[in-house]
Design an enzyme around this catalytic site. Structure first.
Site, PDB file in Angstrom:
ATOM      1  N   ASN A  76       2.238  -4.702  -3.545  1.00 15.19           N
ATOM      2  CA  ASN A  76       0.932  -5.553  -2.631  1.00 15.19           C
ATOM      3  C   ASN A  76       0.082  -4.261  -2.969  1.00 15.19           C
ATOM      4  O   ASN A  76       0.362  -3.803  -1.655  1.00 15.19           O
ATOM      5  CB  ASN A  76       1.001  -5.924  -2.067  1.00 15.19           C
ATOM      6  CG  ASN A  76       0.083  -6.837  -1.772  1.00 15.19           C
ATOM      7  OD1 ASN A  76      -1.087  -7.722  -2.219  1.00 15.19           O
ATOM      8  ND2 ASN A  76      -0.796  -6.844  -0.318  1.00 15.19           N
TER       9      ASN A  76
ATOM     10  N   ASP B  62     -12.590 -10.684  -0.450  1.00 13.15           N
ATOM     11  CA  ASP B  62     -13.410 -11.252   0.564  1.00 13.15           C
ATOM     12  C   ASP B  62     -14.226 -10.045   0.775  1.00 13.15           C
ATOM     13  O   ASP B  62     -14.242  -9.205  -0.831  1.00 13.15           O
ATOM     14  CB  ASP B  62     -12.481 -10.986   1.743  1.00 13.15           C
ATOM     15  CG  ASP B  62     -12.271  -9.543   2.425  1.00 13.15           C
ATOM     16  OD1 ASP B  62     -12.620  -8.072   1.708  1.00 13.15           O
ATOM     17  OD2 ASP B  62     -11.881  -9.240   3.744  1.00 13.15           O
TER      18      ASP B  62
ATOM     19  N   HIS C 213     -10.239  -5.988  -2.148  1.00 12.75           N
ATOM     20  CA  HIS C 213     -11.412  -6.296  -1.138  1.00 12.75           C
ATOM     21  C   HIS C 213     -12.550  -5.247  -1.291  1.00 12.75           C
ATOM     22  O   HIS C 213     -12.385  -4.686  -1.825  1.00 12.75           O
ATOM     23  CB  HIS C 213     -10.939  -5.037   1.021  1.00 12.75           C
ATOM     24  CG  HIS C 213      -9.668  -6.559   1.461  1.00 12.75           C
ATOM     25  ND1 HIS C 213      -9.995  -7.168   2.053  1.00 12.75           N
ATOM     26  CD2 HIS C 213      -8.797  -5.777   1.033  1.00 12.75           C
ATOM     27  CE1 HIS C 213      -8.552  -7.696   2.435  1.00 12.75           C
ATOM     28  NE2 HIS C 213      -8.069  -6.850   2.030  1.00 12.75           N
TER      29      HIS C 213
ATOM     30  N   GLU D 186       1.065  -0.945   0.363  1.00 14.29           N
ATOM     31  CA  GLU D 186       0.136   0.115  -0.011  1.00 14.29           C
ATOM     32  C   GLU D 186       0.847   1.435  -0.275  1.00 14.29           C
ATOM     33  O   GLU D 186       0.621   2.096   0.654  1.00 14.29           O
ATOM     34  CB  GLU D 186      -1.196  -0.281   1.302  1.00 14.29           C
ATOM     35  CG  GLU D 186      -1.857  -1.146   1.305  1.00 14.29           C
ATOM     36  CD  GLU D 186      -3.015  -1.283   2.677  1.00 14.29           C
ATOM     37  OE1 GLU D 186      -2.822  -0.649   2.941  1.00 14.29           O
ATOM     38  OE2 GLU D 186      -3.139  -2.593   2.762  1.00 14.29           O
TER      39      GLU D 186
ATOM     40  N   GLU E  54      -6.058 -11.058  -1.275  1.00 13.69           N
ATOM     41  CA  GLU E  54      -6.605 -10.464  -0.234  1.00 13.69           C
ATOM     42  C   GLU E  54      -8.562 -10.551  -0.367  1.00 13.69           C
ATOM     43  O   GLU E  54      -8.887  -9.528   0.145  1.00 13.69           O
ATOM     44  CB  GLU E  54      -6.538  -9.474   0.734  1.00 13.69           C
ATOM     45  CG  GLU E  54      -5.068  -9.253   0.953  1.00 13.69           C
ATOM     46  CD  GLU E  54      -4.181  -7.999   1.926  1.00 13.69           C
ATOM     47  OE1 GLU E  54      -4.827  -7.371   2.039  1.00 13.69           O
ATOM     48  OE2 GLU E  54      -3.170  -7.566   2.008  1.00 13.69           O
TER      49      GLU E  54
HETATM   50  O1  9MR Z   1      -6.984  -8.332   8.308  1.00 16.07           O
HETATM   51  C1  9MR Z   1      -6.137  -7.414   9.266  1.00 16.07           C
HETATM   52  C2  9MR Z   1      -5.925  -7.333  10.778  1.00 16.07           C
HETATM   53  O2  9MR Z   1      -5.704  -7.952  11.554  1.00 16.07           O
HETATM   54  C3  9MR Z   1      -4.865  -5.934  11.329  1.00 16.07           C
HETATM   55  O3  9MR Z   1      -5.386  -5.522  12.378  1.00 16.07           O
HETATM   56  C4  9MR Z   1      -4.687  -4.767  10.628  1.00 16.07           C
HETATM   57  C5  9MR Z   1      -3.409  -4.404  10.444  1.00 16.07           C
HETATM   58  O4  9MR Z   1      -2.534  -4.454  10.376  1.00 16.07           O
HETATM   59  O5  9MR Z   1      -4.494  -5.443   9.047  1.00 16.07           O
HETATM   60  C6  9MR Z   1      -5.580  -5.974   8.583  1.00 16.07           C
HETATM   61  O6  9MR Z   1      -5.206  -6.263   7.103  1.00 16.07           O
HETATM   62  C7  9MR Z   1      -4.725  -5.835   6.587  1.00 16.07           C
HETATM   63  C8  9MR Z   1      -3.216  -6.198   4.900  1.00 16.07           C
HETATM   64  O7  9MR Z   1      -2.103  -5.632   6.596  1.00 16.07           O
HETATM   65  C9  9MR Z   1      -2.970  -5.351   4.152  1.00 16.07           C
HETATM   66  N1  9MR Z   1      -4.465  -4.568   3.329  1.00 16.07           N
HETATM   67  C10 9MR Z   1      -5.382  -4.412   4.072  1.00 16.07           C
HETATM   68  C11 9MR Z   1      -5.818  -5.819   4.958  1.00 16.07           C
HETATM   69  C12 9MR Z   1      -7.269  -5.237   5.662  1.00 16.07           C
HETATM   70  O8  9MR Z   1      -7.200  -4.166   6.855  1.00 16.07           O
END
Ligand code: 9MR
Length: 354
Positions: free
Chosen positions: A199, A266, A235, A151, A264
């Protein structure tokens, strides 16, 4: 002997029917199609039997949802804590699964000691170089691909403010994606065999952000920066996605010589008193099917990964304060949803090598 020869045609018929019988799990469908089918995992849940049985049966790849992030690995400046990440690797080894690593450079989920601008760019550069090197060397041979930078761009395609870019950054503030290039070079030095990915989210279709991601990756490739692929997070909100645009985006990215991973996936659904509208399940399944098709119809799209697999454990619930949910292919009781069957059918229809 004569008896056996007489029965041979029936035996062959039986064997070929068995080979072509529809796959009974997502993992089988993916294996037959030469596809990586993965999911984000939380090692604290491996002790739940239904969780680990479903995970082992349905997926040939896992990615730690949080266990390899800075926050987990670097609680303290002086020490690296690999315990949670190692649990993921052990689970994967025990079940013949590949491990995708996530993530080395992100503006989120960094430990508090790193923030606050206490470090100079030179110090930040040393910290990041050391982090990438130590983590990748620890997992070399166990993690086959890494999200090196996660990101890095905003929705307009501009380089995001971050501790790594300009706050204070690692010495390339104001130089656009140069800091990204530097981190990929360090990653390649640390583990030359690992596949290195950029990513991001919101750049799955054709829009300003995906144009910027495409331009950045093209530039990195042209300059010989070691990068192997791009992760499209996927997402999906409000059941909105244009599959034709996703396919076109995948086509232009793979034409650069990059692999695409859906990383990712969903598809959140609106919840009414914690209940899903029944008709939304079918709509969700159709979108899962369309996304899978957009990937598998392109040989350069080599992996599909969901962000968790059971609705019991998903980031969507807390993130949306309970207004959205049911985003994954298994329900809260680990029962497969229509989305699950839709994915198996689509993988089998488009890319099957029985
Ligand atoms: O699903 C993840 C959640 O458990 C964490 O609290 C959060 C912060 O680290 O990150 C979430 O996963 C993210 C991923 O690492 C990067 N893309 C977005 C995902 C959803 O927020």
């Amino acid at each position: 002997m004569l008896k056996f020869i007489c029965r041979l045609p029936f035996l062959l018929l039986f064997l070929s029917a068995a080979a072509q019988s529809p796959p009974t799990t997502l993992r089988l469908a993916a294996d037959r199609a030469g596809l990586l089918m993965g999911t984000a995992v939380r090692p604290s849940l491996f002790s739940e039997t239904a969780y680990s049985e479903t995970l082992a049966r349905e997926f040939n790849m896992v990615e730690p949802e949080d266990a390899m992030k800075w926050w987990t690995v670097r609680q303290n400046q002086g020490a690296f804590d690999f315990r949670e990440g190692d649990e993921v690797v052990r689970f994967a080894q025990a079940h013949g699964q590949k491990v995708r690593g996530h993530c080395l450079v992100w503006d989120h989920n960094n430990p508090p000691w790193l923030g606050g601008g206490h470090f100079t760019p030179e110090e930040m550069s040393d910290l990041l170089h050391e982090h990438i090197t130590r983590v990748m060397k620890h997992y070399a041979g166990h993690v086959f691909a890494w999200d090196v930078v996660n990101e890095g761009l905003d929705e307009n395609g501009h380089v995001k403010d971050s501790p790594w870019y300009n706050q204070p950054g690692i010495g390339f503030a104001g130089q656009g994606t140069e800091y990204v290039a530097q981190t990929f070079r360090w990653a390649h030095e640390a583990d030359p065999k690992a596949l290195l990915f950029y990513n991001d989210n919101g750049g799955e279709e054709l829009n300003r952000k995906s144009d910027a991601i495409y331009a950045m990756l093209k530039d990195l490739k042209q300059r010989g920066v070691p990068i192997d692929g791009v992760g499209l997070q996927m997402h999906i909100f409000q059941l909105k996605i244009d599959p034709a645009a996703v396919a076109a985006n995948i086509a232009r990215l793979t034409a650069l010589g990059l692999q695409v991973h859906i990383t990712e996936l969903d598809i959140e659904l609106p919840l009414d008193n914690s209940q899903v509208h029944p008709e939304d399940m079918g709509r969700q399944a159709e979108i899962y099917r369309a996304v899978v098709r957009a990937c598998v119809q392109n040989p350069g799209c080599t992996a599909i990964q969901t962000w968790g697999f059971t609705d019991k454990y998903s980031w969507i619930g807390s993130h949306s304060h309970g207004t959205q949910g049911a985003a994954l292919p298994f329900d809260r009781l680990y029962k497969p949803k229509p989305a699950y069957d839709a994915m198996i059918k689509e993988i089998t229809a488009v890319r099957s090598h029985p």
